[in-house]
Design a protein around this motif. Sequence first.
Motif, short mmCIF file in Angstrom:
data_model
loop_
_atom_site.label_atom_id
_atom_site.label_comp_id
_atom_site.label_asym_id
_atom_site.label_seq_id
_atom_site.Cartn_x
_atom_site.Cartn_y
_atom_site.Cartn_z
N UNK A 114 17.59 2.08 -8.20
CA UNK A 114 18.89 2.48 -7.92
C UNK A 114 19.28 3.66 -7.36
N UNK A 115 18.30 4.48 -6.89
CA UNK A 115 18.44 5.76 -6.23
C UNK A 115 18.30 5.56 -4.92
N UNK A 128 2.64 3.42 -4.63
CA UNK A 128 3.35 3.08 -3.19
C UNK A 128 3.40 1.70 -3.09
N UNK A 129 2.54 0.81 -3.81
CA UNK A 129 2.97 -0.55 -3.76
C UNK A 129 4.09 -0.97 -4.50
N UNK A 130 4.65 -0.25 -5.80
CA UNK A 130 5.57 -0.56 -6.15
C UNK A 130 7.03 -0.15 -5.44
N UNK A 131 6.90 0.98 -4.74
CA UNK A 131 7.86 1.38 -4.13
C UNK A 131 8.24 0.55 -2.87
N UNK A 134 9.81 -3.08 -3.54
CA UNK A 134 11.42 -3.10 -3.74
C UNK A 134 12.05 -3.38 -2.45
N UNK A 135 11.54 -3.24 -1.29
CA UNK A 135 12.06 -3.44 -0.09
C UNK A 135 13.48 -2.77 0.35
N UNK A 141 8.21 5.94 2.12
CA UNK A 141 7.26 6.24 1.17
C UNK A 141 5.98 6.71 2.01
N UNK A 142 5.48 7.91 1.65
CA UNK A 142 4.42 8.56 2.35
C UNK A 142 3.19 8.52 1.47
N UNK A 143 1.99 7.87 1.75
CA UNK A 143 0.71 7.51 1.08
C UNK A 143 -0.16 8.45 1.77
N UNK A 144 -0.85 9.35 0.79
CA UNK A 144 -1.92 10.33 1.44
C UNK A 144 -2.98 9.37 1.51
N UNK A 145 -4.15 9.95 2.74
CA UNK A 145 -5.33 9.39 2.44
C UNK A 145 -6.30 9.78 1.49
N UNK A 146 -7.24 9.56 1.59
CA UNK A 146 -8.51 9.98 0.70
C UNK A 146 -9.25 9.24 0.04
#
Length: 271
Positions: A114-115, A128-131, A134-135, A141-146
């Motif tokens: 809700x934010x 990242x998958x959860x975020x 939500x659509x 959403x920024x996912x680092x590599x590694x």
Amino acid sequence: MLARQRQEVILDEVRRTGAVQVSDLVVRLGVSDMTIRRDLDTLAHRGLVEKVYGGATSLVGRSTDEPGFEAKSVRQLAEKEAVARAAAAMVRPGTAIGLSAGTTTWTLARHLDDIPDLTVVTNSVRVADVLQQRGRTDRTVVLTGGVRTPSDALVGPVAVQSLRTLHLDLVFLGVHGMAERAGFTTPNLNESETNRALAQAASRLVVLADHAKWATVGISTIAELGEIDVLISDEGLSAEARRVLTEHVAQLDIAPVPETEPTGSGQEGTQ
């Protein structure tokens, strides 16, 4: 005494002495043999003790032991939910936040629906998958590599390099353990370096750690107790742990955990 309170007494005794006997706990807690055995079953299922004939013993853990995500995700569920709700209340619309890998930060991600207008940086594929699921079109959403660890963190030089140029309003850090001398720790050396880089990107650093993390020490320190701004834990945190943490941490927040009693008949279920 409620079931959760009994289990905390049992767990404290196991940590203090290394082992407990059912017969001793029956006398000490004033409940039946069956009630104590159910409590030990619960603690063993949560990965906190090892059941043996007539009682339970502590788990002999090494500082490099690293449980997988699935193993950690079934531990302290109610406590993690309480900590996550308290953490979500700190997040304001339009801010940039960081979430480290871990089951508590993953739980927090599920409370951010809700934010609006959030930018979230994470080294966790699960978070990242959860975020992303939500659509929301107003979320970045920024996912680092590694390199992926057993706990589904992305770590190593690629992750560290991507974090060093960032400036985040809030960073929420999950940890493997916390202790007075060791501070906040992890069993993975590469994850420790990555988490330090994430912490250094924070204008305000918040550690999320349920009470079971107290007196657990991983091989590498992420931050000293006094280096963080806020620690959110739950009401199961012992009085001694609260005393130590209050002396070192700028702000200690205790999240209330709703009581959840097991179903069953008879008077024992309310003790």
